[in-house]
Design a protein around this motif. Structure first.
Motif, PDB file in Angstrom:
ATOM      1  N   LYS A  64       0.737  -1.275  -0.189  1.00  0.00           N
ATOM      2  CA  LYS A  64       0.036  -0.181  -0.006  1.00  0.00           C
ATOM      3  C   LYS A  64       0.778   1.400  -0.101  1.00  0.00           C
ATOM      4  O   LYS A  64       0.569   2.133  -0.702  1.00  0.00           O
ATOM      5  CB  LYS A  64      -0.907   0.085   1.233  1.00  0.00           C
ATOM      6  CG  LYS A  64      -1.932   1.047   1.119  1.00  0.00           C
ATOM      7  CD  LYS A  64      -3.059   0.796   0.333  1.00  0.00           C
ATOM      8  CE  LYS A  64      -4.096   1.793   0.434  1.00  0.00           C
ATOM      9  NZ  LYS A  64      -5.156   1.594  -0.372  1.00  0.00           N
ATOM     10  N   LEU A  65       1.947   1.346   0.763  1.00  0.00           N
ATOM     11  CA  LEU A  65       3.075   2.362   0.776  1.00  0.00           C
ATOM     12  C   LEU A  65       3.914   2.134  -0.086  1.00  0.00           C
ATOM     13  O   LEU A  65       4.609   0.996   0.175  1.00  0.00           O
ATOM     14  CB  LEU A  65       3.184   2.727   2.132  1.00  0.00           C
ATOM     15  CG  LEU A  65       2.311   3.291   3.347  1.00  0.00           C
ATOM     16  CD1 LEU A  65       2.689   3.227   4.540  1.00  0.00           C
ATOM     17  CD2 LEU A  65       1.687   4.361   2.760  1.00  0.00           C
ATOM     18  N   GLN A 100       7.562   6.625   0.936  1.00  0.00           N
ATOM     19  CA  GLN A 100       6.578   6.921   1.901  1.00  0.00           C
ATOM     20  C   GLN A 100       6.814   6.735   3.524  1.00  0.00           C
ATOM     21  O   GLN A 100       5.874   6.891   4.100  1.00  0.00           O
ATOM     22  CB  GLN A 100       5.082   6.493   1.505  1.00  0.00           C
ATOM     23  CG  GLN A 100       4.696   7.223   0.097  1.00  0.00           C
ATOM     24  CD  GLN A 100       3.563   6.580  -0.472  1.00  0.00           C
ATOM     25  OE1 GLN A 100       3.235   5.403  -0.757  1.00  0.00           O
ATOM     26  NE2 GLN A 100       2.316   7.346  -0.713  1.00  0.00           N
ATOM     27  N   ILE A 101       7.759   5.757   3.780  1.00  0.00           N
ATOM     28  CA  ILE A 101       7.896   5.407   5.167  1.00  0.00           C
ATOM     29  C   ILE A 101       9.097   6.140   5.647  1.00  0.00           C
ATOM     30  O   ILE A 101      10.177   6.474   5.309  1.00  0.00           O
ATOM     31  CB  ILE A 101       8.758   3.922   4.958  1.00  0.00           C
ATOM     32  CG1 ILE A 101       7.722   2.782   4.061  1.00  0.00           C
ATOM     33  CG2 ILE A 101       9.062   3.473   6.252  1.00  0.00           C
ATOM     34  CD1 ILE A 101       6.678   2.560   4.756  1.00  0.00           C
ATOM     35  N   VAL A 131      -0.658  -4.685   2.689  1.00  0.00           N
ATOM     36  CA  VAL A 131      -0.953  -4.915   1.243  1.00  0.00           C
ATOM     37  C   VAL A 131      -2.242  -4.088   1.328  1.00  0.00           C
ATOM     38  O   VAL A 131      -2.439  -3.121   0.276  1.00  0.00           O
ATOM     39  CB  VAL A 131      -0.898  -6.121   0.719  1.00  0.00           C
ATOM     40  CG1 VAL A 131      -1.519  -6.128  -0.560  1.00  0.00           C
ATOM     41  CG2 VAL A 131       0.571  -6.697   0.752  1.00  0.00           C
ATOM     42  N   ASP A 132      -3.158  -4.627   1.913  1.00  0.00           N
ATOM     43  CA  ASP A 132      -4.783  -3.889   1.734  1.00  0.00           C
ATOM     44  C   ASP A 132      -4.683  -2.518   2.346  1.00  0.00           C
ATOM     45  O   ASP A 132      -5.796  -1.912   2.210  1.00  0.00           O
ATOM     46  CB  ASP A 132      -5.499  -4.872   2.448  1.00  0.00           C
ATOM     47  CG  ASP A 132      -5.420  -6.243   1.578  1.00  0.00           C
ATOM     48  OD1 ASP A 132      -5.128  -6.470   0.526  1.00  0.00           O
ATOM     49  OD2 ASP A 132      -5.853  -7.411   2.392  1.00  0.00           O
ATOM     50  N   GLY A 133      -3.985  -2.257   3.221  1.00  0.00           N
ATOM     51  CA  GLY A 133      -3.742  -0.981   4.035  1.00  0.00           C
ATOM     52  C   GLY A 133      -5.118  -0.763   5.190  1.00  0.00           C
ATOM     53  O   GLY A 133      -5.363   0.280   5.772  1.00  0.00           O
ATOM     54  N   VAL A 160       9.566  -2.919  12.569  1.00  0.00           N
ATOM     55  CA  VAL A 160       8.301  -2.094  13.259  1.00  0.00           C
ATOM     56  C   VAL A 160       8.144  -0.853  12.849  1.00  0.00           C
ATOM     57  O   VAL A 160       6.922  -0.532  12.556  1.00  0.00           O
ATOM     58  CB  VAL A 160       8.714  -2.250  14.539  1.00  0.00           C
ATOM     59  CG1 VAL A 160       7.885  -1.232  15.442  1.00  0.00           C
ATOM     60  CG2 VAL A 160       8.869  -3.431  15.251  1.00  0.00           C
ATOM     61  N   ASN A 161       9.039   0.082  12.286  1.00  0.00           N
ATOM     62  CA  ASN A 161       8.939   1.330  11.910  1.00  0.00           C
ATOM     63  C   ASN A 161       7.849   1.299  10.736  1.00  0.00           C
ATOM     64  O   ASN A 161       7.022   2.121  10.476  1.00  0.00           O
ATOM     65  CB  ASN A 161      10.348   1.844  11.279  1.00  0.00           C
ATOM     66  CG  ASN A 161      10.043   3.160  10.934  1.00  0.00           C
ATOM     67  OD1 ASN A 161       9.698   4.191  11.546  1.00  0.00           O
ATOM     68  ND2 ASN A 161      10.440   3.314   9.671  1.00  0.00           N
ATOM     69  N   THR A 162       8.102   0.066   9.619  1.00  0.00           N
ATOM     70  CA  THR A 162       7.243  -0.044   8.687  1.00  0.00           C
ATOM     71  C   THR A 162       5.947  -0.170   9.028  1.00  0.00           C
ATOM     72  O   THR A 162       4.713   0.748   8.500  1.00  0.00           O
ATOM     73  CB  THR A 162       7.780  -1.246   7.883  1.00  0.00           C
ATOM     74  OG1 THR A 162       8.938  -1.019   7.278  1.00  0.00           O
ATOM     75  CG2 THR A 162       6.729  -1.261   6.457  1.00  0.00           C
ATOM     76  N   VAL A 163       5.340  -0.906   9.759  1.00  0.00           N
ATOM     77  CA  VAL A 163       4.101  -1.225  10.640  1.00  0.00           C
ATOM     78  C   VAL A 163       3.582   0.243  11.111  1.00  0.00           C
ATOM     79  O   VAL A 163       2.262   0.608  10.968  1.00  0.00           O
ATOM     80  CB  VAL A 163       3.819  -2.231  11.448  1.00  0.00           C
ATOM     81  CG1 VAL A 163       2.402  -2.435  12.002  1.00  0.00           C
ATOM     82  CG2 VAL A 163       4.371  -3.596  10.862  1.00  0.00           C
TER      83      VAL A 163
END
Length: 98
Positions: free
Chosen positions: A7-8, A12-13, A31-33, A75-78
């Motif tokens: 999704k990102l 964008q991270i 993926v689905d956001g 974790v930063n990604t989530v």
């Protein structure tokens, strides 16, 4: 192997929660956001694993049995997908939130 379209995009991270290690997240989030609606932290086996597991909350056993539907992420990604998890990241092992 399933090609995932996240999704990102990588640019964008943002660096919101760096240095916290890896976690498991399902494709429903990355993926689905979908937002994180269930998360728990189990004891980690090494310093690179935060122990966090993130779910949208609607993943059933069949979904989770498919290893292509979840992965290991920083974790930063989530946190970039759902900043609502940020206040809970220092919770002790064994913590669970809905």
């Amino acid at each position: 192997m399933l090609h995932k379209i996240f999704k990102l995009k990588p640019d964008q991270i943002a660096p919101i929660a760096l240095g916290r290690g890896g976690c498991l997240s399902t494709d429903r989030i990355v993926v689905d956001g979908e937002p994180v609606r269930y998360m728990y932290r189990e004891a980690h086996i090494n310093s690179q694993n935060s122990g966090w597991r993130f779910f949208a909350g609607d993943e059933n056993d069949a979904y989770m049995a498919d290893a292509q539907r979840h992965g290991i992420y920083d974790v930063n990604t989530v946190v970039n997908y759902d900043s609502g998890v940020l206040p809970y990241l220092d919770a002790p092992f064994g913590s669970r939130y809905e």
